[in-house]
Design an enzyme around this catalytic site. Sequence first.
Site, PDB file in Angstrom:
ATOM      1  N   CYS A  40       0.853  -1.168   0.000  1.00 14.52           N
ATOM      2  CA  CYS A  40       0.000   0.000   0.000  1.00 14.52           C
ATOM      3  C   CYS A  40       0.895   1.226   0.000  1.00 14.52           C
ATOM      4  O   CYS A  40       2.096   1.126   0.227  1.00 14.52           O
ATOM      5  CB  CYS A  40      -0.915   0.030   1.227  1.00 14.52           C
ATOM      6  SG  CYS A  40      -2.174  -1.264   1.234  1.00 14.52           S
ATOM      7  N   GLY A  66      -1.042  -0.041  -4.806  1.00 16.76           N
ATOM      8  CA  GLY A  66      -2.372  -0.512  -4.436  1.00 16.76           C
ATOM      9  C   GLY A  66      -3.423   0.112  -5.317  1.00 16.76           C
ATOM     10  O   GLY A  66      -3.467   1.336  -5.445  1.00 16.76           O
ATOM     11  N   ASN A 141       1.092   1.526   5.833  1.00  8.76           N
ATOM     12  CA  ASN A 141       1.520   0.503   4.891  1.00  8.76           C
ATOM     13  C   ASN A 141       2.303  -0.530   5.692  1.00  8.76           C
ATOM     14  O   ASN A 141       3.197  -0.175   6.443  1.00  8.76           O
ATOM     15  CB  ASN A 141       2.397   1.137   3.803  1.00  8.76           C
ATOM     16  CG  ASN A 141       3.265   0.140   3.055  1.00  8.76           C
ATOM     17  OD1 ASN A 141       4.405   0.426   2.749  1.00  8.76           O
ATOM     18  ND2 ASN A 141       2.720  -1.026   2.760  1.00  8.76           N
ATOM     19  N   GLY A 142       1.949  -1.800   5.543  1.00  5.63           N
ATOM     20  CA  GLY A 142       2.669  -2.846   6.260  1.00  5.63           C
ATOM     21  C   GLY A 142       1.727  -3.761   7.004  1.00  5.63           C
ATOM     22  O   GLY A 142       0.530  -3.833   6.710  1.00  5.63           O
ATOM     23  N   TYR A 282      10.891  -5.483  -6.732  1.00  7.84           N
ATOM     24  CA  TYR A 282       9.564  -5.496  -7.341  1.00  7.84           C
ATOM     25  C   TYR A 282       8.688  -4.286  -7.021  1.00  7.84           C
ATOM     26  O   TYR A 282       8.106  -3.681  -7.909  1.00  7.84           O
ATOM     27  CB  TYR A 282       8.826  -6.780  -6.926  1.00  7.84           C
ATOM     28  CG  TYR A 282       7.430  -6.905  -7.483  1.00  7.84           C
ATOM     29  CD1 TYR A 282       7.228  -7.337  -8.798  1.00  7.84           C
ATOM     30  CD2 TYR A 282       6.316  -6.591  -6.719  1.00  7.84           C
ATOM     31  CE1 TYR A 282       5.944  -7.454  -9.327  1.00  7.84           C
ATOM     32  CE2 TYR A 282       5.026  -6.701  -7.242  1.00  7.84           C
ATOM     33  CZ  TYR A 282       4.850  -7.132  -8.536  1.00  7.84           C
ATOM     34  OH  TYR A 282       3.598  -7.239  -9.056  1.00  7.84           O
TER      35      TYR A 282
END
Length: 507
Positions: A40, A66, A141-142, A282
């Site tokens: 995200c 996201g 995020n996470g 990535y």
Amino acid sequence: MIEDDSSASAALCASESGSSSELHQDDDWNGEGDTLHEECGVFGIVGADDAAALTALGLHALQHRGQEAAGIATYDGEHFHLERRFGLVGDNFSNSDVLERLPGNVSIGHNRYSTAGGAGLRNVQPLFAELEGGGIAVAHNGQFTNAMTLRRSLIKRGAIFQSTSDSEVVLQLIAKSRESDIIDRFIDAIRQMEGGYALVALTRKKLIGARDPLGIRPLVLGDLNGSPVFASETCALDMIGAKFVREVKNGEVIVCTKEDGIRSFHPFAERPARLDIFEYIYFSRPDSFIAGRSVYEVRKSLGAELAKECPLDVDVVVPVPDSGVPAALGYAQEIGIPFELGIVRNHYVGRTFIEPTQQIRALGVRLKHSANRSQVEGKRIVLVDDSLVRGTTSSKIVQMMRDAGAKEVHMLLASPPITHSDFYGIDTPDRKKLLAAQMNLESMRKYIGADSLGFVSIDGVYRACGFDRRNPDAPQFTDHCFTGDYPTDLVDFEGEENHRAPGLLKD
């Protein structure tokens, strides 16, 4: 070709002539989830006119992290405002009517990739709560690896949860804290959390940014004409014309106000940073800089490492778009073989727009990728991609190349074999569905149907990032998906490291 080696640092390559024992293969796998899904993205700004519009632009730059939902929260000096929508940022926050409902000079925003079963509006961030000292909005995020444990404890103490997101645990802990100052309450809350996260929060007077004690998830600090900005990646700063100031340090909490500027807190014991290595392989956008390194240059270097470890006698190097392009370019330049776009990607395909019958599912990979026959027919080609997860998409792409007339089809991956699930915000399958966790190299090669298969070594990844090798005693990155070396306690997943355990939603 380099010989197969059982050590974690060796390059892995297998050809059709190789021989290995066959491992378990699940014949019921399908293409669903055959990728590492985005995490995200978070963004925040204080002291700027049109804060919501700037946040929308920042989220647009972070859209790759996201695509399922997005949300923006603002404060106008008297009231908080919150808009949360399913879909892409551009589809929801380019409308002036929506932005007019988000007045104020301080704002935070969030892009979301939801895990299975979690695509409800109540889970779209930012989340907001009205507390004793005023309102607060939070986005992160996470994933917190002890969120379920804390959630159960809070419910026993009378807390009422409105979502299934682990972000709400942070709000509840802030609400339950006995500290008087909001910053102290915020710090009290995150001190109780385990895992990897980048978090932004908005109060009536402050914009807060925080990063987990190991810096697993990225967060940067920028400046737009004197207005502090937080973003998951530098590309979001570039989007709004903000200047990069520095990385938010691992374990750091930064509090920003227009009047008082920036204050930094360090509530955790000092530890070496361990960024998730997948940010380079990535997740991050190629034009971003992470920890001072160009993501694009690292990916090209990964391809160069592949060329050194797995040289091939082929006619053309073909990237699997889009994430395989820089590595393929690095491979081609290092080995001196032409680089060609042998696969064309359709960027306008999201979910299948036709009723997904079995016949349509079988064509699924062709909706996103098409063979460029003129560049592969009659040639020996090597496909270069970033990673191999379940292997089903890779097998279809290999077959597509053969159908287009390729004489030989080899495949190389710019990451080591993924053998373990993630618990820090990446949506990976159960370990039993990870191809490399269930098969040896030769079995994987046979499964995808390639003439040879190779992976860059773990030390090769570290060399691409500027290190001589991976330090086994103190790894420079978080690389658990390759090594099983989880850097934090997996409280909610005790004894379940070999399986992707269900839990709260990762954001």
